[in-house]
Write an enzyme that holds these catalytic residues in place. Sequence first.
Site, PDB file in Angstrom:
ATOM      1  N   HIS A  10       1.733   1.979  -3.441  1.00 45.16           N
ATOM      2  CA  HIS A  10       0.679   2.751  -4.133  1.00 45.16           C
ATOM      3  C   HIS A  10       0.744   4.229  -3.739  1.00 45.16           C
ATOM      4  CE1 HIS A  10      -1.413  -0.538  -6.023  1.00 45.16           C
ATOM      5  NE2 HIS A  10      -1.908  -1.057  -4.905  1.00 45.16           N
ATOM      6  N   TRP A  22       0.540  -6.009 -13.080  1.00 47.78           N
ATOM      7  CA  TRP A  22      -0.191  -6.461 -14.278  1.00 47.78           C
ATOM      8  C   TRP A  22      -0.989  -5.311 -14.908  1.00 47.78           C
ATOM      9  CZ3 TRP A  22      -1.595  -7.151  -9.291  1.00 47.78           C
ATOM     10  CH2 TRP A  22      -2.895  -6.811  -8.927  1.00 47.78           C
ATOM     11  N   THR A  33       9.751  -4.050 -15.025  1.00 49.10           N
ATOM     12  CA  THR A  33       8.856  -5.105 -14.543  1.00 49.10           C
ATOM     13  C   THR A  33       8.171  -5.735 -15.754  1.00 49.10           C
ATOM     14  OG1 THR A  33       7.118  -3.443 -14.294  1.00 49.10           O
ATOM     15  CG2 THR A  33       8.358  -4.028 -12.310  1.00 49.10           C
ATOM     16  N   GLU A  82       0.824  -1.220   0.000  1.00 49.44           N
ATOM     17  CA  GLU A  82       0.000   0.000   0.000  1.00 49.44           C
ATOM     18  C   GLU A  82       0.855   1.266   0.000  1.00 49.44           C
ATOM     19  OE1 GLU A  82      -2.926  -0.407  -0.749  1.00 49.44           O
ATOM     20  OE2 GLU A  82      -3.180  -2.505  -0.223  1.00 49.44           O
TER      21      GLU A  82
HETATM   22  N1  ARG Z   1      -5.565  -6.124  -2.184  1.00 51.12           N
HETATM   23  C1  ARG Z   1      -4.738  -5.064  -1.691  1.00 51.12           C
HETATM   24  C2  ARG Z   1      -4.506  -3.950  -2.741  1.00 51.12           C
HETATM   25  O1  ARG Z   1      -4.781  -4.076  -3.900  1.00 51.12           O
HETATM   26  C3  ARG Z   1      -3.434  -5.525  -1.066  1.00 51.12           C
HETATM   27  C4  ARG Z   1      -2.896  -6.877  -1.338  1.00 51.12           C
HETATM   28  C5  ARG Z   1      -1.666  -7.143  -0.492  1.00 51.12           C
HETATM   29  N2  ARG Z   1      -1.179  -8.502  -0.582  1.00 51.12           N
HETATM   30  C6  ARG Z   1      -0.502  -9.110   0.397  1.00 51.12           C
HETATM   31  N3  ARG Z   1       0.007 -10.301   0.219  1.00 51.12           N
HETATM   32  N4  ARG Z   1      -0.301  -8.562   1.554  1.00 51.12           N
HETATM   33  O2  ARG Z   1      -4.008  -2.867  -2.468  1.00 51.12           O
HETATM   34 ZN    ZN Z   2      -2.777  -2.869  -4.583  1.00 55.85          ZN
HETATM   35 CA    CA Z   3       6.205  -3.066 -16.589  1.00 51.88          CA
END
Ligand code: ARG
Ligand code: ZN
Ligand code: CA
Length: 248
Positions: free
Chosen positions: A166, A174, A189, A163
Amino acid sequence: RQQLTTIPTVVHVLWSSDDQNISQDQIQSQIEVLNADFRAQNKDKVDVPDCWTGLVADANVEFVLASTDPDGGATDGIIRKRTDVTSFTVNDRMKSDATGGSDAWPTDRYLNLWVCNLGDVLGYAQFPGGPADTDGVVILTSAFGTSGTATAPYDLGRTATHEVGHWLNLRHIWGDKNDCSGSDEVDDTPTARRPNFGRPTFPHVTCGNGPNGDMFVNYMDYTDDAVMVMFTAGQAERMNAALDIRGF
Ligand code: ARG
Ligand code: ZN
Ligand code: CA
């Protein structure tokens, strides 16, 4: 930029049952994971397949619990608040006192990290450029840190690593399209068709990305915490550009 950036972090712990009022130790364990992962000092980076070891990057970012509050007073960087909200959703209500949450500290000076019950969501983040009062990262109590309420397979603190990625403008590897047309806007990547979950076996080839396939060991995939172990140089560069824009 080449220099180390230190980000003062405030953790808002929102609890409606005692077990959600997590320990200092659990909070500290999450800060330690962030510091290891963003400096490429995580021990499990030895699990990166040989083909990508040259891409593993130190993002030159570290996190420290805030020692000064917005008014200049001393703080331990942790806000604990009892709430009547038994489960939040991705609608930002945890980010405001008025809706059972806790107001953000000035988002140009602090990383705000809310820890609360999010139902079946592990976490979510606001990308750079969004509204100031909701800026930051939210993490499910049972996916936070490595001790206490942290629960396998999300008990190695990687939800916060993902996070905060992000929050520093990284996209899913992807590209969120599921048909090979998406891109994370990062050159080093590999293009991938869709998220990987659990513990894939190497290589997982999609979108003509053989022989090495999807970089499912990247923090910006959806694999288990134990599988995601690296950012690339291109991702580190993109995060540092975001830090410049954020003014840290
Ligand atoms: N689903 C969440 C997102 O898209 C986080 C996924 C985190 N995965 C993990 N293995 N901790 O931001
Ligand atoms: Zn995410
Ligand atoms: Ca890429």
